[in-house]
Write a protein that holds these residues in place. Structure first.
Motif, PDB file in Angstrom:
ATOM      1  N   VAL A 203       0.810  -1.227   0.000  1.00 30.48           N
ATOM      2  CA  VAL A 203       0.000   0.000   0.000  1.00 30.48           C
ATOM      3  C   VAL A 203       0.836   1.266   0.000  1.00 30.48           C
ATOM      4  CG1 VAL A 203      -1.866  -1.185   1.204  1.00 30.48           C
ATOM      5  CG2 VAL A 203      -0.206   0.118   2.538  1.00 30.48           C
ATOM      6  N   GLY A 204       2.143   1.139   0.309  1.00 35.63           N
ATOM      7  CA  GLY A 204       3.000   2.310   0.355  1.00 35.63           C
ATOM      8  C   GLY A 204       2.840   3.095   1.645  1.00 35.63           C
ATOM      9  N   ILE A 205       3.434   4.265   1.681  1.00 34.63           N
ATOM     10  CA  ILE A 205       3.314   5.176   2.822  1.00 34.63           C
ATOM     11  C   ILE A 205       2.361   6.286   2.423  1.00 34.63           C
ATOM     12  CG2 ILE A 205       4.515   6.794   4.342  1.00 34.63           C
ATOM     13  CD1 ILE A 205       7.031   5.105   3.976  1.00 34.63           C
ATOM     14  N   ILE A 206       1.284   6.431   3.154  1.00 36.15           N
ATOM     15  CA  ILE A 206       0.228   7.373   2.788  1.00 36.15           C
ATOM     16  C   ILE A 206       0.274   8.570   3.731  1.00 36.15           C
ATOM     17  CG2 ILE A 206      -2.265   7.697   2.543  1.00 36.15           C
ATOM     18  CD1 ILE A 206      -2.475   4.698   1.975  1.00 36.15           C
ATOM     19  N   GLU A 207       0.369   9.742   3.170  1.00 41.36           N
ATOM     20  CA  GLU A 207       0.376  10.959   3.975  1.00 41.36           C
ATOM     21  C   GLU A 207      -1.056  11.476   4.128  1.00 41.36           C
ATOM     22  OE1 GLU A 207       2.956  12.079   5.482  1.00 41.36           O
ATOM     23  OE2 GLU A 207       4.351  10.652   4.547  1.00 41.36           O
ATOM     24  N   PHE A 208      -1.430  11.809   5.361  1.00 39.71           N
ATOM     25  CA  PHE A 208      -2.763  12.358   5.600  1.00 39.71           C
ATOM     26  C   PHE A 208      -2.763  13.083   6.927  1.00 39.71           C
ATOM     27  CE2 PHE A 208      -2.586   7.967   6.984  1.00 39.71           C
ATOM     28  CZ  PHE A 208      -2.990   8.049   8.306  1.00 39.71           C
ATOM     29  N   ASN A 209      -3.814  13.856   7.134  1.00 38.66           N
ATOM     30  CA  ASN A 209      -3.970  14.611   8.372  1.00 38.66           C
ATOM     31  C   ASN A 209      -4.783  13.792   9.358  1.00 38.66           C
ATOM     32  OD1 ASN A 209      -5.202  16.552  10.309  1.00 38.66           O
ATOM     33  ND2 ASN A 209      -4.079  18.051   9.063  1.00 38.66           N
ATOM     34  N   SER A 210      -4.396  13.853  10.625  1.00 38.44           N
ATOM     35  CA  SER A 210      -5.108  13.049  11.629  1.00 38.44           C
ATOM     36  C   SER A 210      -6.574  13.431  11.724  1.00 38.44           C
ATOM     37  CB  SER A 210      -4.449  13.213  13.008  1.00 38.44           C
ATOM     38  OG  SER A 210      -4.491  14.568  13.422  1.00 38.44           O
ATOM     39  N   ALA A 211      -6.900  14.665  11.354  1.00 43.21           N
ATOM     40  CA  ALA A 211      -8.296  15.093  11.430  1.00 43.21           C
ATOM     41  C   ALA A 211      -9.178  14.284  10.480  1.00 43.21           C
ATOM     42  CB  ALA A 211      -8.402  16.578  11.101  1.00 43.21           C
ATOM     43  N   GLN A 212      -8.544  13.713   9.425  1.00 40.13           N
ATOM     44  CA  GLN A 212      -9.298  12.884   8.480  1.00 40.13           C
ATOM     45  C   GLN A 212      -9.805  11.599   9.125  1.00 40.13           C
ATOM     46  OE1 GLN A 212      -5.875  12.985   5.586  1.00 40.13           O
ATOM     47  NE2 GLN A 212      -7.537  13.184   4.133  1.00 40.13           N
ATOM     48  N   LEU A 213      -9.134  11.181  10.201  1.00 41.23           N
ATOM     49  CA  LEU A 213      -9.482   9.906  10.830  1.00 41.23           C
ATOM     50  C   LEU A 213     -10.578  10.038  11.870  1.00 41.23           C
ATOM     51  CD1 LEU A 213      -5.902   8.494  11.469  1.00 41.23           C
ATOM     52  CD2 LEU A 213      -7.421   7.999   9.557  1.00 41.23           C
ATOM     53  N   LEU A 214     -10.832  11.237  12.314  1.00 40.24           N
ATOM     54  CA  LEU A 214     -11.704  11.422  13.468  1.00 40.24           C
ATOM     55  C   LEU A 214     -12.978  12.147  13.085  1.00 40.24           C
ATOM     56  CD1 LEU A 214      -8.970  12.564  16.003  1.00 40.24           C
ATOM     57  CD2 LEU A 214      -9.874  10.261  15.681  1.00 40.24           C
ATOM     58  N   GLU A 215     -14.080  11.651  13.619  1.00 40.69           N
ATOM     59  CA  GLU A 215     -15.350  12.338  13.444  1.00 40.69           C
ATOM     60  C   GLU A 215     -15.398  13.543  14.378  1.00 40.69           C
ATOM     61  OE1 GLU A 215     -18.342   9.511  14.319  1.00 40.69           O
ATOM     62  OE2 GLU A 215     -17.643   8.055  12.846  1.00 40.69           O
TER      63      GLU A 215
END
Length: 425
Positions: A203-215
């Motif tokens: 899947v590789g290394i995916i960059e994202f913001n932690s806010a994307q994970l949380l409701e």
């Protein structure tokens, strides 16, 4: 007859489970029922199953209310700060995520209870697994390593059984095993690295913001502090065993629900959202009570243990400690810890005593199979893990068994190297 019946039942059970021809719940109910009828126990099956239900009921209540508690806490945002910190530390790198999974799993496993390991660790990491699409069988395999070793702490159960059965001090059994157990811990981190590298390639290394994970939960600050205080108090009470574990989680779940969702309609909504997962675990768990009740009450478990002891030739007596360690790997998967430690171990120890192998050494050797025992259908918390990850029980067994056997062999090898389990006496 009991020996033949028990071997045939386990062969049928394993085949149906691993082949995926039936669900685990169906196999746990139908297979022992059919073999009890074949064995002529039809008239007593009802009482046997009721005894099995009584055996499993405290654990069933514990898991049901533990799930309610941690699901309420997840909805209330208890794990959001942890997820934010984890994401900032590991980013989208599968290697770091799996290493973090093992680290948190072992930390929680210090209380000796598998259910809390699964609920807390998955509560913190599940958003990451989902966001990256990581392999959930790998997650299950890693967490089972944590609980397999955590189960060996003096308050976890098997070590206390082994010490009591051999009539030796707990310290004489557990303390010499600390280095072998640390070797198993290191093995789990190696596994995390191996799995992480595989997933990094996939899947590789995916960059994202932690806010994307949380409701956006909007939990008031004081409730977050209260929830952490309540959770710490609950975990402390579990370790100290101030009350029965199931009752502690019942109290904790009620308080958590009342504080975080004070309106009746909100409480009903939370329960309705999580009812399918809770019902799945409860159904699987109480299905296992049929298997446990019939296996134990028909005498099949004892007959199986005695038959295994009976096939050991006398000339291997000087190697009895290593033989006991190797036997513990498959046998503790087949039978309960009580049957193995109180029914089988004393017989093995008596034979070993003629060659100068001590009771403490036999107790240590008998614990080698615990990393595999955690996969047994007799272990209730494993159903919780499989259900929370929405995995097939048989597939999870197939994926994990080799890695868990390796952990047991590492524990045995290190024990032999440092001399706490003798090869020959």
């Amino acid at each position: 007859m009991l020996i033949a019946l028990s071997f045939a039942m386990f062969a049928c059970f394993i085949y149906l489970l691993i082949s995926g021809r039936m669900s685990a719940m169906t196999v746990l109910i139908l297979v022992p029922t059919v073999f009890a009828l074949i064995g002529g126990f039809g008239a007593d099956m009802g009482d046997m199953v009721v005894k099995g239900i009584r055996t499993i009921a405290p654990t069933g209540v514990l898991l049901i209310f533990a799930m309610i508690y941690f699901m309420v806490m997840t909805d209330a945002g208890l794990f959001d700060p942890i997820v934010k910190r984890i994401v900032s530390a590991v980013g989208g790198d599968p290697v770091k995520i799996f290493v973090g999974t093992v680290a948190l799993g072992y930390l929680v496993a210090l209380d000796g209870d598998g259910a809390t390991v699964y609920m807390i660790t998955l509560g913190a990491f599940m958003p990451l697994y989902r966001r990256l699409g990581l392999s959930l069988p790998m997650v299950a395999c890693l967490l089972l390593q944590c609980t397999g070793v955590g189960n060996l702490l003096p308050w976890g159960g098997p070590t206390a059984r082994a010490a009591a059965s051999m009539k030796v001090e707990m310290g004489d059994v557990f303390t010499p095993l600390i280095i072998p157990l640390l070797a198993c811990v290191a093995w789990a981190f190696v596994m995390a690295w191996i799995f992480g590298v595989r997933e990094r390639k996939r899947v590789g290394i995916i960059e994202f913001n932690s806010a994307q994970l949380l409701e956006a939960r909007g939990v008031p600050g004081w409730k977050l502090y209260f929830n952490w205080a309540l959770t710490i108090a609950l975990m402390t009470s579990l370790v100290l065993e101030l009350l029965p574990l199931s009752y502690l989680f019942m109290i904790g779940a009620a308080i958590a629900m009342a504080v975080n969702f004070p309106q009746y309609s909100a409480q009903q909504h939370v329960l309705a959202n999580h009812a399918p997962a809770i019902l799945s675990v409860a159904a699987m768990l109480f299905s296992a009570s049929v298997f446990i009740g019939i296996l134990n009450e028909t005498g099949m478990a004892s007959a199986l243990a005695q038959s295994i002891v009976g096939i050991i030739p006398e000339q291997v007596g000087p190697y009895m400690a290593v033989i006991t360690a190797l036997l513990s790997i498959p046998v503790t998967w087949l039978v309960s810890n009580d049957v193995f430690y109180f029914g089988m171990l004393p017989i093995l120890a008596e034979a070993a005593g003629h060659y100068g192998i001590t009771a403490a050494e036999m107790a240590r050797a008998s614990l080698v199979g615990q990393p595999v025992h955690i996969l047994s259908p007799l272990v209730a918390s494993t159903y919780l893990l499989v259900s929370r990850l929405d995995l097939n029980y048989g597939e999870t067994q197939k994926f994990t068994i080799g890695w868990s056997v390796a952990a047991s062999l590492i524990m045995l090898g290190m024990s032999i190297v440092i001399g706490v389990i003798p090869i020959h006496r």
